[in-house]
Enzyme design. Structure first.
Site, short mmCIF file in Angstrom:
data_model
loop_
_atom_site.label_atom_id
_atom_site.label_comp_id
_atom_site.label_asym_id
_atom_site.label_seq_id
_atom_site.Cartn_x
_atom_site.Cartn_y
_atom_site.Cartn_z
N GLY A 67 3.35 2.14 10.72
CA GLY A 67 4.30 3.18 10.51
C GLY A 67 4.88 3.67 11.98
O GLY A 67 5.87 4.39 12.06
N GLU A 113 -6.53 4.77 8.11
CA GLU A 113 -6.44 6.16 7.85
C GLU A 113 -7.69 6.63 7.05
O GLU A 113 -7.82 7.82 7.22
CB GLU A 113 -5.01 6.22 6.97
CG GLU A 113 -3.96 5.82 7.79
CD GLU A 113 -2.64 5.26 6.97
OE1 GLU A 113 -2.65 5.39 5.74
OE2 GLU A 113 -1.71 4.87 7.80
N GLY A 149 3.21 -1.15 4.17
CA GLY A 149 2.90 0.49 3.62
C GLY A 149 4.59 0.54 3.27
O GLY A 149 4.91 0.40 2.38
N GLY A 150 5.43 1.21 4.33
CA GLY A 150 6.61 1.82 4.07
C GLY A 150 7.40 1.12 3.34
O GLY A 150 8.14 1.58 2.42
N GLU A 178 -4.64 -5.00 10.54
CA GLU A 178 -3.82 -3.93 10.89
C GLU A 178 -3.91 -3.15 12.01
O GLU A 178 -4.76 -2.16 12.24
CB GLU A 178 -3.70 -2.87 10.00
CG GLU A 178 -3.41 -3.40 8.42
CD GLU A 178 -2.87 -2.38 7.45
OE1 GLU A 178 -1.94 -2.64 6.77
OE2 GLU A 178 -3.49 -1.45 7.39
N ASN A 193 1.00 -1.14 0.03
CA ASN A 193 -0.26 -0.12 0.17
C ASN A 193 0.90 1.21 0.14
O ASN A 193 1.59 1.50 1.09
CB ASN A 193 -0.91 -0.02 1.46
CG ASN A 193 -1.60 1.15 1.37
OD1 ASN A 193 -1.84 2.22 0.46
ND2 ASN A 193 -2.31 1.50 2.65
N TRP A 194 0.94 1.67 -1.15
CA TRP A 194 1.88 2.95 -1.18
C TRP A 194 1.38 4.47 -0.66
O TRP A 194 1.72 5.22 -0.59
CB TRP A 194 2.26 3.22 -2.74
CG TRP A 194 3.10 2.34 -3.33
CD1 TRP A 194 3.70 1.22 -2.61
CD2 TRP A 194 3.82 2.49 -4.43
NE1 TRP A 194 4.63 0.71 -3.21
CE2 TRP A 194 4.89 1.19 -4.58
CE3 TRP A 194 3.78 3.25 -5.73
CZ2 TRP A 194 5.50 1.23 -5.90
CZ3 TRP A 194 4.37 3.04 -6.70
CH2 TRP A 194 5.38 1.90 -6.77
N LYS A 195 0.02 4.09 -0.22
CA LYS A 195 -0.75 5.45 0.19
C LYS A 195 -0.28 6.68 -0.51
O LYS A 195 -0.32 6.60 -1.56
CB LYS A 195 -0.09 5.57 1.82
CG LYS A 195 -0.26 4.25 2.70
CD LYS A 195 0.19 4.41 3.86
CE LYS A 195 0.11 3.29 4.90
NZ LYS A 195 0.14 3.25 6.22
N SER A 244 3.95 -2.10 10.31
CA SER A 244 5.54 -2.18 10.65
C SER A 244 6.06 -3.65 9.93
O SER A 244 6.92 -4.13 10.70
CB SER A 244 5.68 -1.99 12.03
OG SER A 244 5.34 -0.49 12.20
N HIS A 295 -9.31 1.12 5.13
CA HIS A 295 -7.80 1.40 6.01
C HIS A 295 -8.25 2.28 7.08
O HIS A 295 -8.75 3.14 6.86
CB HIS A 295 -6.82 1.90 4.81
CG HIS A 295 -5.47 1.77 5.64
ND1 HIS A 295 -4.91 2.91 6.42
CD2 HIS A 295 -4.43 0.88 5.37
CE1 HIS A 295 -3.85 2.40 6.74
NE2 HIS A 295 -3.49 1.38 6.12
O1 G3P Z 1 -1.60 -0.53 4.65
C1 G3P Z 1 -0.47 -0.69 5.13
C2 G3P Z 1 -0.06 -0.08 6.59
O2 G3P Z 1 -0.96 0.61 6.99
C3 G3P Z 1 1.20 -0.34 7.43
O3 G3P Z 1 2.05 0.44 6.88
O4 G3P Z 1 4.41 1.57 6.90
O5 G3P Z 1 3.49 0.38 9.19
O6 G3P Z 1 3.85 -1.11 6.81
P1 G3P Z 1 3.56 0.30 7.65
#
Ligand code: G3P
Length: 247
Positions: A169, A95, A230-231, A163, A9-11, A209, A93
């Protein structure tokens, strides 16, 4: 019986230059036995589809409206994502739930539209830190599953991503026992609702994460069928080892 899935998910990250990284993921994608999905920003959807054309990778959207078209300025529909060559859409999501006040009922309606368009709905759920500390995790997850997952869901068109909001993050992840507890609960919840055959075909992803350094231990957890990343999905250097860990 369930193919593993590595979803990125590149957001709200990436302009056209980011497509070079998608190309790197395509070229170094280490594990053809694993399904790979990248959900770029809507502006990059068509170009992303072209970048992976002919390769076993899926491109998807990060959200959609409940309608296929109409007077909804700024929104994007599942039909448009399909038209651009997308095959999946993330809905619900945390967010989106937080920034746009999306309710379980709206997310359920979005997931229904996604599936009616023949696409895969990646439905996201997860508890806040306050809910976890109050011992409410499983009741929150149960309510989100009941409210966000459509009755019409099929195993082929439904992916659920657990999640925990506090793990997104932050570099924090739940213990492996906590991940197992939630994933086993989700599987059992799906069995009760859809029966064993359907429930055992639904992929349950962990998100929050996920990094190359923790992917292997997370993927060894019961009922974890992959990750929503994500990241670490923004570069081939991070994402390809995560794909490789899904063996
Ligand atoms: O949708 C993926 C996400 O919310 C997780 O983000 O950066 O913690 O891998 P991250």
């Amino acid at each position: 019986m369930r193919r593993k899935l590595a979803a990125g998910n590149w957001k709200m990250n990436g302009v056209k230059a980011q497509l070079a990284e998608l190309d790197n993921i395509r070229k170094t994608h280490p594990n053809p036995a694993v399904d790979v999905l990248i959900c770029p920003p809507a502006t990059l959807l068509s170009d992303a589809v072209k970048t992976v054309s002919g390769y076993p990778m899926m491109i998807g959207g990060q959200d959609c409206h409940t309608a296929n078209s109409g007077a909804h300025t700024g929104d994007i529909s599942a039909d448009m994502i399909k038209d651009a060559g997308g095959t999946a859409v993330i809905v619900g999501h945390s967010e989106r739930r937080e920034d746009h006040g999306e309710s379980d009922a709206q997310i359920c309606a979005k997931a229904t539209t996604v599936m009616e368009n023949g696409l895969i709905a990646v439905v996201c759920i997860g508890e806040s830190l306050a809910q976890r500390e109050a011992g409410e995790t499983l009741s929150v997850i149960g309510a989100q599953l009941a409210g966000s997952v459509p009755d019409t869901a099929s195993a082929a068109q439904l992916v659920i991503a657990y999640e925990p909001i506090w793990a997104i993050g932050t570099g924090l992840i739940p213990t492996l026992e906590q991940i197992a507890e939630v994933h086993d609960f989700m599987r059992e919840n799906m069995i009760q609702r859809f029966g064993t055959d359907t429930a055992n075909g639904i992929r349950l992803l962990y998100g929050g994460s996920v990094k190359p350094g923790n992917a292997t231990e997370i993927f060894a957890v019961s009922n974890v069928d992959g990750a929503l990343v994500g990241g670490a999905s923004l570069t081939a250097a991070d994402f390809c080892p995560i794909i490789a860990a899904l063996e």
